[in-house]
Scaffold this motif. Structure first.
Motif, PDB file in Angstrom:
ATOM      1  N   ARG A  19       0.763  -1.213  -0.172  1.00  0.00           N
ATOM      2  CA  ARG A  19      -0.141  -0.065  -0.056  1.00  0.00           C
ATOM      3  C   ARG A  19       0.873   1.227   0.096  1.00  0.00           C
ATOM      4  NH1 ARG A  19      -5.019   0.368   2.134  1.00  0.00           N
ATOM      5  NH2 ARG A  19      -4.929   2.398   1.337  1.00  0.00           N
ATOM      6  N   ALA A  20       1.976   1.213   0.660  1.00  0.00           N
ATOM      7  CA  ALA A  20       2.738   2.365   0.835  1.00  0.00           C
ATOM      8  C   ALA A  20       4.269   1.720   0.756  1.00  0.00           C
ATOM      9  CB  ALA A  20       2.550   3.200   1.850  1.00  0.00           C
ATOM     10  N   ILE A  21       5.301   2.716   0.396  1.00  0.00           N
ATOM     11  CA  ILE A  21       6.751   2.459   0.413  1.00  0.00           C
ATOM     12  C   ILE A  21       7.479   3.729   0.949  1.00  0.00           C
ATOM     13  CG2 ILE A  21       8.806   1.653  -0.873  1.00  0.00           C
ATOM     14  CD1 ILE A  21       7.134   0.467  -2.981  1.00  0.00           C
ATOM     15  N   VAL A  22       8.253   3.555   2.005  1.00  0.00           N
ATOM     16  CA  VAL A  22       8.673   4.710   2.743  1.00  0.00           C
ATOM     17  C   VAL A  22      10.413   4.777   2.561  1.00  0.00           C
ATOM     18  CG1 VAL A  22       9.196   6.087   4.746  1.00  0.00           C
ATOM     19  CG2 VAL A  22       6.914   5.262   4.237  1.00  0.00           C
ATOM     20  N   LEU A  23      10.882   5.545   1.692  1.00  0.00           N
ATOM     21  CA  LEU A  23      12.308   5.451   1.563  1.00  0.00           C
ATOM     22  C   LEU A  23      13.230   6.645   2.551  1.00  0.00           C
ATOM     23  CD1 LEU A  23      11.616   5.203  -2.501  1.00  0.00           C
ATOM     24  CD2 LEU A  23      12.775   3.364  -0.981  1.00  0.00           C
ATOM     25  N   TYR A  24      14.062   6.143   3.208  1.00  0.00           N
ATOM     26  CA  TYR A  24      14.609   7.171   3.931  1.00  0.00           C
ATOM     27  C   TYR A  24      15.977   6.820   3.955  1.00  0.00           C
ATOM     28  CZ  TYR A  24      14.636   3.200   7.285  1.00  0.00           C
ATOM     29  OH  TYR A  24      14.825   1.738   7.458  1.00  0.00           O
ATOM     30  N   GLY A  25      17.034   7.837   4.731  1.00  0.00           N
ATOM     31  CA  GLY A  25      18.327   7.768   4.735  1.00  0.00           C
ATOM     32  C   GLY A  25      19.100   8.796   4.243  1.00  0.00           C
ATOM     33  N   ASP A  26      20.330   8.493   4.018  1.00  0.00           N
ATOM     34  CA  ASP A  26      21.312   9.541   3.873  1.00  0.00           C
ATOM     35  C   ASP A  26      21.778   9.965   2.141  1.00  0.00           C
ATOM     36  OD1 ASP A  26      21.785  10.310   6.497  1.00  0.00           O
ATOM     37  OD2 ASP A  26      23.581   8.556   6.678  1.00  0.00           O
ATOM     38  N   ASP A  27      21.111   8.908   1.541  1.00  0.00           N
ATOM     39  CA  ASP A  27      21.499   8.990   0.275  1.00  0.00           C
ATOM     40  C   ASP A  27      20.508   9.470  -0.691  1.00  0.00           C
ATOM     41  OD1 ASP A  27      22.349   8.774  -2.568  1.00  0.00           O
ATOM     42  OD2 ASP A  27      23.456   6.852  -1.922  1.00  0.00           O
ATOM     43  N   HIS A  28      20.311  10.768  -1.102  1.00  0.00           N
ATOM     44  CA  HIS A  28      19.259  11.352  -1.564  1.00  0.00           C
ATOM     45  C   HIS A  28      18.869  10.747  -3.010  1.00  0.00           C
ATOM     46  CE1 HIS A  28      18.833  15.054   1.240  1.00  0.00           C
ATOM     47  NE2 HIS A  28      19.471  14.169   1.846  1.00  0.00           N
ATOM     48  N   GLY A  29      20.433  10.670  -3.682  1.00  0.00           N
ATOM     49  CA  GLY A  29      20.082  10.244  -5.108  1.00  0.00           C
ATOM     50  C   GLY A  29      19.567   8.631  -5.022  1.00  0.00           C
ATOM     51  N   LEU A  30      19.833   7.928  -4.260  1.00  0.00           N
ATOM     52  CA  LEU A  30      19.373   6.556  -4.072  1.00  0.00           C
ATOM     53  C   LEU A  30      17.925   6.660  -3.794  1.00  0.00           C
ATOM     54  CD1 LEU A  30      19.945   3.582  -4.264  1.00  0.00           C
ATOM     55  CD2 LEU A  30      20.780   3.388  -2.019  1.00  0.00           C
ATOM     56  N   ILE A  31      17.370   7.349  -2.774  1.00  0.00           N
ATOM     57  CA  ILE A  31      16.049   7.575  -2.423  1.00  0.00           C
ATOM     58  C   ILE A  31      15.297   7.935  -3.744  1.00  0.00           C
ATOM     59  CG2 ILE A  31      14.477   9.234  -1.454  1.00  0.00           C
ATOM     60  CD1 ILE A  31      16.322   9.133   0.897  1.00  0.00           C
ATOM     61  N   ARG A  32      15.683   8.895  -4.601  1.00  0.00           N
ATOM     62  CA  ARG A  32      14.972   9.258  -5.704  1.00  0.00           C
ATOM     63  C   ARG A  32      14.781   8.142  -6.723  1.00  0.00           C
ATOM     64  NH1 ARG A  32      13.514  13.994  -7.708  1.00  0.00           N
ATOM     65  NH2 ARG A  32      12.984  14.154  -5.393  1.00  0.00           N
ATOM     66  N   THR A 102      -4.468   2.449  -4.506  1.00  0.00           N
ATOM     67  CA  THR A 102      -3.530   3.506  -4.795  1.00  0.00           C
ATOM     68  C   THR A 102      -2.136   3.094  -4.049  1.00  0.00           C
ATOM     69  OG1 THR A 102      -4.944   5.343  -5.290  1.00  0.00           O
ATOM     70  CG2 THR A 102      -2.683   6.109  -4.764  1.00  0.00           C
ATOM     71  N   LEU A 103      -1.029   3.186  -4.750  1.00  0.00           N
ATOM     72  CA  LEU A 103       0.493   3.023  -4.002  1.00  0.00           C
ATOM     73  C   LEU A 103       0.852   4.423  -3.639  1.00  0.00           C
ATOM     74  CD1 LEU A 103       2.817   1.331  -3.260  1.00  0.00           C
ATOM     75  CD2 LEU A 103       3.667   2.023  -5.614  1.00  0.00           C
ATOM     76  N   ILE A 104       1.227   4.510  -2.344  1.00  0.00           N
ATOM     77  CA  ILE A 104       1.996   5.771  -1.942  1.00  0.00           C
ATOM     78  C   ILE A 104       3.372   5.395  -1.771  1.00  0.00           C
ATOM     79  CG2 ILE A 104       1.905   7.425   0.061  1.00  0.00           C
ATOM     80  CD1 ILE A 104      -1.017   6.169   0.718  1.00  0.00           C
ATOM     81  N   SER A 125       2.491  -3.432   8.324  1.00  0.00           N
ATOM     82  CA  SER A 125       2.605  -4.896   7.536  1.00  0.00           C
ATOM     83  C   SER A 125       2.476  -4.476   6.107  1.00  0.00           C
ATOM     84  CB  SER A 125       1.705  -5.938   7.690  1.00  0.00           C
ATOM     85  OG  SER A 125       0.209  -5.632   7.681  1.00  0.00           O
ATOM     86  N   SER A 126       1.619  -3.289   5.985  1.00  0.00           N
ATOM     87  CA  SER A 126       1.130  -3.087   4.514  1.00  0.00           C
ATOM     88  C   SER A 126       2.129  -1.854   3.818  1.00  0.00           C
ATOM     89  CB  SER A 126      -0.238  -2.382   4.326  1.00  0.00           C
ATOM     90  OG  SER A 126      -0.169  -1.287   5.261  1.00  0.00           O
TER      91      SER A 126
END
Length: 334
Positions: A19-32, A102-104, A125-126
């Motif tokens: 349902r959702a994917i959260v991307l975090y961390g120090d590498d802004h390029g990898l997040i994008r 809808t994917l977030i 879990s989602s």
């Protein structure tokens, strides 16, 4: 659900399961890059106005509205939030309780480990919770090789070792360098050390090398000037720390060989990748200046410098300038 680094690629390939994917961390390029990959899997495009909506920070209030909207042409939609933070947590919880396919996708660079958004993403879990941190060592080598293989470009081992020792820790900048190399080699081509050193010797990388070897060889003024150029070109203090660690490690290997009876020339020739010929004079001056014990101390100080740069609110630019000055001023000791 927290996703480990080894499972990140497979999780993104199956982005439609979440349902959702959260991307975090120090590498802004990898997040994008990972956000784009997830969006493409579900919406088949990054710029389909009917299936993809990107929300900047000031537009986050539209999350619930956009999640419930229907695609006018069919197909699953994606709501792509940039600069995610704890303020979206209440909305995200409400959205997850609603019936929607809808994917977030949430980009949350710099999200702290204790942040509410991080806690929700790790536990729900989602939601796929994926950390994005700068790659190094074998992981970086594997990623570079994979990027080149996508375009059927091969790279020699010496060239790969030299390249990964000089790449920025940011994924976007790594991609940019790979694109230059692919353009040079052509699809199906091969890259050797001479080609890579010629193509990748851009202003930022060259200035960073000048700063590192200027400091290690005792040229304080030259190191300071080169560091300012490197910082102006976008090199960050963590990249300076890692470049310094790499240079110190190479000096250590040569010093160890000499202490075991090798001649200086033979010990230098044994290095892989070999010392770039334009840096040989500075390398030899640094070698004369640093004993094995002093190199070990410098390594430990540089590791402490890198860690300090990663602390919240750290004056990393000031720390960087001070560290280069301290290395340049250090004296040989037994």
């Amino acid at each position: 659900m927290k996703i480990d680094a080894r499972s990140a690629a497979r999780t993104l390939e199956q982005a439609g399961k979440w349902r959702a994917i959260v991307l975090y961390g120090d590498d802004h390029g990898l997040i994008r890059e990972r956000a784009q990959a997830a969006v493409r899997v579900v919406a088949e495009s990054l710029d389909d106005a009917f299936r993809v909506v990107a929300l900047e920070r000031e537009q986050h209030v539209r999350l619930e509205e956009e999640t419930q909207a229907l695609s006018l042409i069919g197909g699953r939609r994606v709501v792509w939030l940039r600069d995610g933070n704890d303020a979206i947590v209440p909305m995200l919880k409400r959205v997850l309780d609603q019936d929607s396919d809808t994917l977030i996708v949430v980009e949350a660079p710099g999200l702290m480990s204790r942040a509410k958004l991080r806690a929700l993403a790790d536990q729900a879990s989602s939601i796929a919770s994926i950390g994005c941190y700068p790659e190094e060592g074998r992981n970086l080598s594997a990623s570079v090789t994979a990027m080149l293989s996508e375009r059927r470009v091969r790279i020699d081992r010496d060239a790969l070792d030299w390249l990964t020792g000089r790449l920025s820790p940011d994924r976007a900048m790594v991609r940019a360098e790979i694109e230059k190399l692919v353009l040079y080699a052509g699809e199906g081509g091969t890259l050797d050390l001479d080609a890579v050193t010629e193509i990748v010797a851009d202003a930022g990388a060259a200035s960073l090398d000048d700063a590192i070897w200027g400091a290690l060889s005792g040229d304080r003024a030259g190191a300071d000037r080169a560091l300012e150029r490197a910082l102006a070109d976008g090199v960050n203090p963590v990249a300076v720390a890692r470049a310094m660690l790499g240079a110190l490690g190479r000096l250590q290997r040569v010093r160890a060989g000499m202490d075991m009876g090798q001649s200086r020339g033979d010990a230098i020739k044994a290095l892989r990748p070999p010392v770039f010929f334009k840096r040989l004079a500075a390398f030899e001056r640094a070698l004369e200046r640093w004993s094995a014990a002093a190199l070990l101390r410098a390594l430990r100080r540089t590791q402490a410098f890198e860690l300090a740069c990663k602390q919240t609110g750290a004056a990393d630019m000031a720390l960087c300038r001070r560290h280069i000055a301290e290395i340049a001023a250090a004296r040989r000791s037994a």
